[in-house]
Design a protein around this motif. Structure first.
Motif, PDB file in Angstrom:
ATOM      1  N   GLY A   1       7.439 -80.717   8.517  1.00  0.00           N
ATOM      2  CA  GLY A   1       6.640 -79.499   8.646  1.00  0.00           C
ATOM      3  C   GLY A   1       7.020 -78.643   9.821  1.00  0.00           C
ATOM      4  N   LEU A   2       8.284 -78.739  10.251  1.00  0.00           N
ATOM      5  CA  LEU A   2       8.729 -77.982  11.430  1.00  0.00           C
ATOM      6  C   LEU A   2       8.932 -76.497  11.153  1.00  0.00           C
ATOM      7  N   GLN A   3       9.066 -76.120   9.880  1.00  0.00           N
ATOM      8  CA  GLN A   3       9.471 -74.755   9.553  1.00  0.00           C
ATOM      9  C   GLN A   3       8.510 -73.689  10.092  1.00  0.00           C
ATOM     10  N   ASN A   4       7.212 -73.943  10.010  1.00  0.00           N
ATOM     11  CA  ASN A   4       6.225 -72.925  10.360  1.00  0.00           C
ATOM     12  C   ASN A   4       5.582 -73.134  11.724  1.00  0.00           C
ATOM     13  N   LEU A   5       6.127 -74.046  12.509  1.00  0.00           N
ATOM     14  CA  LEU A   5       5.497 -74.350  13.794  1.00  0.00           C
ATOM     15  C   LEU A   5       5.873 -73.329  14.858  1.00  0.00           C
ATOM     16  N   ARG A   6       4.896 -73.025  15.704  1.00  0.00           N
ATOM     17  CA  ARG A   6       5.100 -72.223  16.897  1.00  0.00           C
ATOM     18  C   ARG A   6       4.362 -72.916  18.037  1.00  0.00           C
ATOM     19  N   PRO A   7       4.767 -72.703  19.270  1.00  0.00           N
ATOM     20  CA  PRO A   7       4.034 -73.320  20.382  1.00  0.00           C
ATOM     21  C   PRO A   7       2.562 -72.939  20.342  1.00  0.00           C
ATOM     22  N   GLY A   8       1.693 -73.933  20.437  1.00  0.00           N
ATOM     23  CA  GLY A   8       0.261 -73.728  20.429  1.00  0.00           C
ATOM     24  C   GLY A   8      -0.364 -73.670  19.052  1.00  0.00           C
ATOM     25  N   THR A   9       0.435 -73.786  17.983  1.00  0.00           N
ATOM     26  CA  THR A   9      -0.120 -73.750  16.632  1.00  0.00           C
ATOM     27  C   THR A   9      -0.989 -74.978  16.391  1.00  0.00           C
TER      28      THR A   9
ATOM     29  N   ALA B   1      -5.154 -75.141  10.503  1.00  0.00           N
ATOM     30  CA  ALA B   1      -4.214 -76.137  11.022  1.00  0.00           C
ATOM     31  C   ALA B   1      -3.105 -76.392   9.999  1.00  0.00           C
ATOM     32  N   ILE B   2      -1.883 -76.527  10.494  1.00  0.00           N
ATOM     33  CA  ILE B   2      -0.719 -76.785   9.642  1.00  0.00           C
ATOM     34  C   ILE B   2      -0.501 -78.298   9.541  1.00  0.00           C
ATOM     35  N   PRO B   3      -0.397 -78.851   8.341  1.00  0.00           N
ATOM     36  CA  PRO B   3      -0.135 -80.296   8.228  1.00  0.00           C
ATOM     37  C   PRO B   3       1.293 -80.632   8.635  1.00  0.00           C
ATOM     38  N   VAL B   4       1.464 -81.656   9.458  1.00  0.00           N
ATOM     39  CA  VAL B   4       2.786 -82.099   9.903  1.00  0.00           C
ATOM     40  C   VAL B   4       2.834 -83.625   9.861  1.00  0.00           C
ATOM     41  N   GLY B   5       4.054 -84.144   9.754  1.00  0.00           N
ATOM     42  CA  GLY B   5       4.271 -85.584   9.837  1.00  0.00           C
ATOM     43  C   GLY B   5       4.857 -85.946  11.182  1.00  0.00           C
ATOM     44  N   THR B   6       4.364 -87.016  11.781  1.00  0.00           N
ATOM     45  CA  THR B   6       4.796 -87.376  13.128  1.00  0.00           C
ATOM     46  C   THR B   6       5.272 -88.825  13.189  1.00  0.00           C
ATOM     47  N   VAL B   7       6.108 -89.071  14.180  1.00  0.00           N
ATOM     48  CA  VAL B   7       6.590 -90.409  14.507  1.00  0.00           C
ATOM     49  C   VAL B   7       6.450 -90.592  16.004  1.00  0.00           C
ATOM     50  N   ALA B   8       6.007 -91.745  16.429  1.00  0.00           N
ATOM     51  CA  ALA B   8       5.832 -92.005  17.859  1.00  0.00           C
ATOM     52  C   ALA B   8       7.182 -92.233  18.523  1.00  0.00           C
ATOM     53  N   ALA B   9       7.397 -91.566  19.656  1.00  0.00           N
ATOM     54  CA  ALA B   9       8.602 -91.809  20.450  1.00  0.00           C
ATOM     55  C   ALA B   9       8.549 -93.241  20.970  1.00  0.00           C
ATOM     56  N   GLU B  10       9.611 -93.977  20.720  1.00  0.00           N
ATOM     57  CA  GLU B  10       9.615 -95.417  21.024  1.00  0.00           C
ATOM     58  C   GLU B  10      10.526 -95.704  22.201  1.00  0.00           C
ATOM     59  N   LYS B  11      10.021 -96.446  23.145  1.00  0.00           N
ATOM     60  CA  LYS B  11      10.815 -96.847  24.296  1.00  0.00           C
ATOM     61  C   LYS B  11      11.265 -98.287  24.094  1.00  0.00           C
ATOM     62  N   ARG B  12      12.587 -98.494  24.169  1.00  0.00           N
ATOM     63  CA  ARG B  12      13.098 -99.844  23.935  1.00  0.00           C
ATOM     64  C   ARG B  12      14.407-100.027  24.683  1.00  0.00           C
ATOM     65  N   ALA B  13      14.839-101.274  24.752  1.00  0.00           N
ATOM     66  CA  ALA B  13      16.076-101.611  25.448  1.00  0.00           C
ATOM     67  C   ALA B  13      17.274-101.268  24.567  1.00  0.00           C
ATOM     68  N   ILE B  14      18.182-100.457  25.094  1.00  0.00           N
ATOM     69  CA  ILE B  14      19.376-100.042  24.370  1.00  0.00           C
ATOM     70  C   ILE B  14      20.600-100.504  25.151  1.00  0.00           C
ATOM     71  N   GLY B  15      21.531-101.133  24.440  1.00  0.00           N
ATOM     72  CA  GLY B  15      22.744-101.586  25.099  1.00  0.00           C
ATOM     73  C   GLY B  15      23.586-100.426  25.595  1.00  0.00           C
ATOM     74  N   ARG B  16      24.168-100.591  26.781  1.00  0.00           N
ATOM     75  CA  ARG B  16      25.052 -99.572  27.314  1.00  0.00           C
ATOM     76  C   ARG B  16      26.316 -99.492  26.460  1.00  0.00           C
ATOM     77  N   THR B  17      26.762 -98.288  26.222  1.00  0.00           N
ATOM     78  CA  THR B  17      27.961 -98.095  25.413  1.00  0.00           C
ATOM     79  C   THR B  17      28.996 -97.296  26.194  1.00  0.00           C
ATOM     80  N   ALA B  18      30.245 -97.536  25.844  1.00  0.00           N
ATOM     81  CA  ALA B  18      31.366 -96.777  26.393  1.00  0.00           C
ATOM     82  C   ALA B  18      32.139 -96.179  25.231  1.00  0.00           C
TER      83      ALA B  18
END
Length: 371
Positions: A349-357, A30-47
């Motif tokens: 740790g994205l450098q050595n990742l492949r799908p299914g690794t 297994a390859i060690p990687v660092g992760t962050v949770a995708a966060e859902k939050r209220a974002i103001g509309r911008t123009a």
């Protein structure tokens, strides 16, 4: 013996490539990687708009008297402070004019003193019947004329002193000064035009035209006094985001008929001098309404010929998630499609990742920069 020959043959076959006997392959580590949770939050509309940076103050430096330019006292492009000398015009002719005006004033003062004495004498003679009213009136007129001559001489002296002060041309504001149009040795005067220009650099304005439809969307028409005007952020031509935010502080009173737009202006701090007068920038104005958006760090983004994607961790393996990127929010981006929120997104740790690794995921500290 026949059985032994069969076993020997099978053993020999097991050593040949492509034989029917396969050695057990070791499981990939297994390859060690660092992760962050995708966060859902209220974002103001911008123009988004295209705007132009403008200095709050701009001064054209001009000569107010005519004379020989003795010195240029600043470095082009440098910061100058209010009251700092910029140019020096030859002083002796103006000093002589001051002395001449001073002498004229002293003569006028002497004439007034004599006229006052003569008027007082005429008054005394008139009381003893030794003088006439006509003579007394003439002395009064002469005294008034002497007073007028003294007032004129005082004004001339003041004018000469003011002109002497104009021989040192000083900065009227604090800011950056541009290229000078003249050099030492030239004769300059009011007809010489602009000698140099000073623009203030902190804070700065950004002005941008807003269409009627967008104007109603962001509700920029009202600029409240409580500091809750629409928030503004900038992006430079190279795609980088300015690290300071500002607020809308002015909306023009009329619509430009040829373009059907309203000119809107915001003020932003400029402590590092990154904003330059006249530069074009992208302006993002945050409206009052908000939308629920998924945020992920920009460091997780990868792109190929099919578009943008990220790696997520599912069941201990790296999985590709194709995404549609929305707007930037500091060090993050909003995701319009492809993520629902709470996915563990790989940021290290994205450098050595492949799908299914197989991966060994560890949470890391999310980057700062969410507004």
């Amino acid at each position: 013996m026949r059985g032994l020959r069969i076993l020997t043959l099978l053993g020999a076959l097991s050593l040949q490539p492509g034989s029917i006997a396969f050695a057990q392959q070791p499981a990939p580590s297994a390859i060690p990687v660092g992760t962050v949770a995708a966060e859902k939050r209220a974002i103001g509309r911008t123009a988004d708009f295209v705007g132009r940076i403008e200095a709050v103050n701009r001064v054209d430096v001009r000569a107010r008297v005519t004379g020989y330019l003795e010195a240029v006292l600043f470095q082009e492009g440098a910061n100058v402070t209010e009251g700092m000398p910029l140019f020096r015009i030859e002083r002796p002719p103006f000093e002589a004019a001051v002395e001449q005006a001073q002498g004229a004033l002293e003569r006028a003062q002497g004439a007034l003193q004599n006229a006052t004495v003569q008027r007082q004498r005429a008054d005394e003679l008139l009381k003893t019947s030794a003088g006439s009213v006509a003579v007394r009136d003439q002395r009064i007129a002469e005294e008034k004329g002497a007073e007028g001559d003294q007032t004129t001489a005082e004004a001339n002296l003041k004018t000469a002193q003011i002109n002497l002060g104009y021989t040192e041309i000083k900065a009227a504001i604090t800011g950056r000064i541009g290229r000078t149009k003249v050099t030492k040795g030239n004769v300059v005067g009011p007809d010489s035009g602009v000698l140099a220009q000073i623009v203030s650099n902190d804070p700065m304005y950004v002005s941008f035209p807003v269409s009627q439809r967008e104007f109603l969307t962001i509700k920029a028409g009202a600029v409240p006094a409580d500091g809750r005007a629409p928030l503004v952020s900038l992006k430079f031509a190279d795609g980088s985001t300015y690290d300071q935010k500002g607020r809308v502080d002015f909306v023009d009173v009329s619509v430009e008929r040829s373009t059907d737009t309203v000119l809107v202006r915001a003020t932003l701090p400029n402590p590092g001098g990154k904003l330059i007068d006249g530069a074009l920038v992208r302006v993002a104005v945050q409206g009052e309404q908000t939308d629920e958006k998924v945020l992920i760090p920009q460091s997780a983004l990868i792109a190929d010929q099919q578009g943008a994607y990220v790696f997520a961790v599912e069941d201990g393996k790296a999985v590709v998630k194709r995404i549609k990127i929305g707007s930037e929010v500091g060090a993050y981006v909003t995701i319009d499609q492809g993520l629902a929120g709470n996915e563990q997104i790989v940021v290290e740790g994205l450098q050595n990742l492949r799908p299914g690794t197989p991966v060994l995921a560890s949470p890391v500290t999310p980057p700062a920069g969410r507004s």
